[in-house]
Motif scaffolding. Structure first.
Motif, PDB file in Angstrom:
ATOM      1  N   VAL A 329       6.016   6.532  -7.976  1.00  0.00           N
ATOM      2  CA  VAL A 329       5.653   6.740  -6.574  1.00  0.00           C
ATOM      3  C   VAL A 329       6.499   7.884  -6.017  1.00  0.00           C
ATOM      4  CG1 VAL A 329       5.579   5.687  -4.280  1.00  0.00           C
ATOM      5  CG2 VAL A 329       5.078   4.296  -6.316  1.00  0.00           C
ATOM      6  N   ARG A 330       5.844   8.793  -5.292  1.00  0.00           N
ATOM      7  CA  ARG A 330       6.563   9.901  -4.664  1.00  0.00           C
ATOM      8  C   ARG A 330       7.224   9.426  -3.371  1.00  0.00           C
ATOM      9  NH1 ARG A 330       6.739  15.482  -4.715  1.00  0.00           N
ATOM     10  NH2 ARG A 330       5.154  15.604  -6.344  1.00  0.00           N
ATOM     11  N   LEU A 331       8.499   9.740  -3.199  1.00  0.00           N
ATOM     12  CA  LEU A 331       9.253   9.312  -2.027  1.00  0.00           C
ATOM     13  C   LEU A 331       8.802  10.074  -0.779  1.00  0.00           C
ATOM     14  CD1 LEU A 331      11.711   7.704  -0.872  1.00  0.00           C
ATOM     15  CD2 LEU A 331      13.096   9.724  -1.400  1.00  0.00           C
ATOM     16  N   ARG A 332       8.594   9.328   0.334  1.00  0.00           N
ATOM     17  CA  ARG A 332       8.253   9.959   1.603  1.00  0.00           C
ATOM     18  C   ARG A 332       9.344   9.713   2.648  1.00  0.00           C
ATOM     19  NH1 ARG A 332       3.236   7.322   1.070  1.00  0.00           N
ATOM     20  NH2 ARG A 332       3.652   6.226   3.026  1.00  0.00           N
ATOM     21  N   ASP A 333       9.442   8.480   3.124  1.00  0.00           N
ATOM     22  CA  ASP A 333      10.396   8.187   4.194  1.00  0.00           C
ATOM     23  C   ASP A 333      10.693   6.697   4.203  1.00  0.00           C
ATOM     24  OD1 ASP A 333       8.128   6.998   5.282  1.00  0.00           O
ATOM     25  OD2 ASP A 333       7.778   8.607   6.723  1.00  0.00           O
ATOM     26  N   TRP A 334      11.477   6.265   5.198  1.00  0.00           N
ATOM     27  CA  TRP A 334      11.882   4.865   5.251  1.00  0.00           C
ATOM     28  C   TRP A 334      10.707   3.937   5.537  1.00  0.00           C
ATOM     29  CZ3 TRP A 334      11.251   1.702   9.489  1.00  0.00           C
ATOM     30  CH2 TRP A 334      10.985   2.315  10.719  1.00  0.00           C
ATOM     31  N   ARG A 335       9.710   4.423   6.270  1.00  0.00           N
ATOM     32  CA  ARG A 335       8.553   3.574   6.574  1.00  0.00           C
ATOM     33  C   ARG A 335       7.794   3.214   5.300  1.00  0.00           C
ATOM     34  NH1 ARG A 335       8.926   6.955  11.005  1.00  0.00           N
ATOM     35  NH2 ARG A 335       8.904   5.901  13.049  1.00  0.00           N
ATOM     36  N   GLN A 336       7.657   4.180   4.409  1.00  0.00           N
ATOM     37  CA  GLN A 336       7.015   3.909   3.125  1.00  0.00           C
ATOM     38  C   GLN A 336       7.776   2.824   2.362  1.00  0.00           C
ATOM     39  OE1 GLN A 336       8.072   6.702   0.191  1.00  0.00           O
ATOM     40  NE2 GLN A 336       6.237   6.434  -1.087  1.00  0.00           N
ATOM     41  N   LEU A 337       9.104   2.911   2.355  1.00  0.00           N
ATOM     42  CA  LEU A 337       9.916   1.938   1.623  1.00  0.00           C
ATOM     43  C   LEU A 337       9.846   0.566   2.286  1.00  0.00           C
ATOM     44  CD1 LEU A 337      12.965   4.256   0.899  1.00  0.00           C
ATOM     45  CD2 LEU A 337      11.133   3.601  -0.679  1.00  0.00           C
ATOM     46  N   GLU A 338       9.683   0.529   3.610  1.00  0.00           N
ATOM     47  CA  GLU A 338       9.501  -0.749   4.281  1.00  0.00           C
ATOM     48  C   GLU A 338       8.159  -1.361   3.897  1.00  0.00           C
ATOM     49  OE1 GLU A 338      10.374  -2.502   8.648  1.00  0.00           O
ATOM     50  OE2 GLU A 338       8.931  -0.849   8.602  1.00  0.00           O
ATOM     51  N   GLU A 339       7.120  -0.551   3.841  1.00  0.00           N
ATOM     52  CA  GLU A 339       5.802  -1.051   3.446  1.00  0.00           C
ATOM     53  C   GLU A 339       5.823  -1.639   2.038  1.00  0.00           C
ATOM     54  OE1 GLU A 339       3.277   2.308   3.853  1.00  0.00           O
ATOM     55  OE2 GLU A 339       3.326   2.311   6.056  1.00  0.00           O
ATOM     56  N   LEU A 340       6.677  -1.083   1.172  1.00  0.00           N
ATOM     57  CA  LEU A 340       6.782  -1.557  -0.201  1.00  0.00           C
ATOM     58  C   LEU A 340       7.732  -2.751  -0.334  1.00  0.00           C
ATOM     59  CD1 LEU A 340       7.000   1.905  -1.990  1.00  0.00           C
ATOM     60  CD2 LEU A 340       5.082   0.285  -2.105  1.00  0.00           C
ATOM     61  N   GLY A 341       8.358  -3.159   0.760  1.00  0.00           N
ATOM     62  CA  GLY A 341       9.250  -4.311   0.735  1.00  0.00           C
ATOM     63  C   GLY A 341      10.633  -4.025   0.183  1.00  0.00           C
ATOM     64  N   LEU A 342      11.002  -2.761   0.093  1.00  0.00           N
ATOM     65  CA  LEU A 342      12.305  -2.387  -0.469  1.00  0.00           C
ATOM     66  C   LEU A 342      13.377  -2.197   0.595  1.00  0.00           C
ATOM     67  CD1 LEU A 342      11.072   0.196  -3.149  1.00  0.00           C
ATOM     68  CD2 LEU A 342      11.503  -2.266  -3.415  1.00  0.00           C
TER      69      LEU A 342
END
Length: 349
Positions: A329-342
């Motif tokens: 997965v290509r890193l975007r921002d903190w919102r993306q990581l929140e959506e992924l549960g990380l």
């Protein structure tokens, strides 16, 4: 909900025995840190400039001149006012560069990194001496903390919110980043931002359990688990950390920032999926230099308690692998990581 420790609950007698053992273990750990001060030589001491309420950063490093400019830039923007750094015998100009930075106090040592519990003893003394009462960020030079709402909010905002809640510790998942293609063939300019080179990560799976006695969390998974420890997952690197803490001189990190005493602080973070606020430590280990460094670190044997068990790991990195897959997965921002549960903003809205 806090992840329950394995084997709990204990009876009142066992509880009292555990409390006594933990008290002595913490005191011995603090004594190690106090004793380790004799291994540190002051290069430049600007700690007199530290003011009440400032956020401090603590790190120990060796030969990180490639990462240092961006590491410092990132943490200054994050809200760090002063850096307390132990240089472990660098020969690439790291110490000289750090000594010129106006917000850095620097110590040097040629002592064993492994014997110092991987730098924990050295930093423990500096935290005891200078960190008491401050919010302290303890990170390696290849770790960049990402918090919810970044860059609109900083560590000052986070610490104020944590204090309102009565919290003194903030947990994070260490997320291994990597490029697409063989490591040594990746296009990376010395001194460039690591995130320009390391754009991918493993979104899953991650597994977590909490150990009894010290209540320390144990999260494993990600690319190193997938590629280097598939046949021995119990030896895969530990990915949970407690990097941001309102320090008290009676606190003691036990295993890097993976665990701490008093043990109740370990309950501050449950790993991926925790519904409380948590962050991400973007791990920039896999720059092209990782290939050559693996050869060096295998020879030095300073990074693992039983280094011979990790020869295959070093050899695999030295073989110049491609860590990328179609599932990366290509890193975007903190919102993306929140959506992924990380990562989680929890109640910090």
């Amino acid at each position: 909900m806090t992840l329950a420790p394995e084997g709990e609950p204990a009876g009142p007698v066992q509880w009292a025995r555990d409390a006594l053992r933990l008290r002595w273990k913490r005191r011995r750990t603090l004594w190690r840190s106090l004793r380790s001060r004799h291994q540190l030589d002051s290069v430049v001491d600007r700690t007199g400039a530290i003011r009440s309420g400032q956020i401090l950063a603590f790190t120990t490093l060796r030969n990180e001149i490639d990462r240092l400019p961006h590491f410092m830039e990132h943490n200054r923007l994050l809200g760090v006012s002063h850096f307390l750094v132990v240089d472990n015998d660098s020969d690439d100009g790291s110490a000289e560069w750090l000594a010129e930075q106006p917000d850095v106090s620097l110590w040097s040592t040629g002592a064993s990194y492994k014997a110092s519990r991987f730098g924990v003893d050295w930093l423990g003394w500096l935290q005891m001496r200078h960190g008491h009462g401050h919010w302290c960020l303890t990170v390696d030079a290849d770790e960049l903390l990402l918090i919810p709402h970044w860059p609109q909010r900083t560590l000052s905002d986070l610490s104020a919110w944590l204090e309102e809640r009565g919290d003194v510790a903030f947990g994070a998942l260490m997320l291994d980043l990597y490029p697409k293609g063989p490591l040594a063939e990746t296009d990376h300019r010395p001194g460039a931002r690591p995130l320009e080179t390391l754009a991918f990560f493993d979104a899953a799976p991650y597994r977590a359990r909490r150990k009894a006695f010290e209540w320390n969390l144990w999260v494993q998974g990600g690319v190193r688990d997938r590629l280097f420890f598939a046949d021995r997952p119990q030896q895969a690197p530990t990915l949970n950390k407690l990097p941001f803490i309102r320090w008290n001189r009676r606190y003691a990190y036990r295993n890097s920032t993976h665990s701490i005493l008093p043990r109740h602080l370990n309950l501050s973070y449950d790993g991926p999926g925790d519904d409380r606020a948590s962050g991400i430590l973007l791990h920039t280990k896999f720059l092209p230099s990782a290939v050559e460094r693996s050869v060096i670190e295998k020879r030095r044997r300073e990074h693992f308690g039983s280094p011979g068990q990790y020869d295959a790991y070093y050899d695999a990195i030295a073989a110049n692998p491609d860590l990328w897959t179609v599932d990366s997965v290509r890193l975007r921002d903190w919102r993306q990581l929140e959506e992924l549960g990380l990562l989680s903003r929890g109640a910090w809205r």
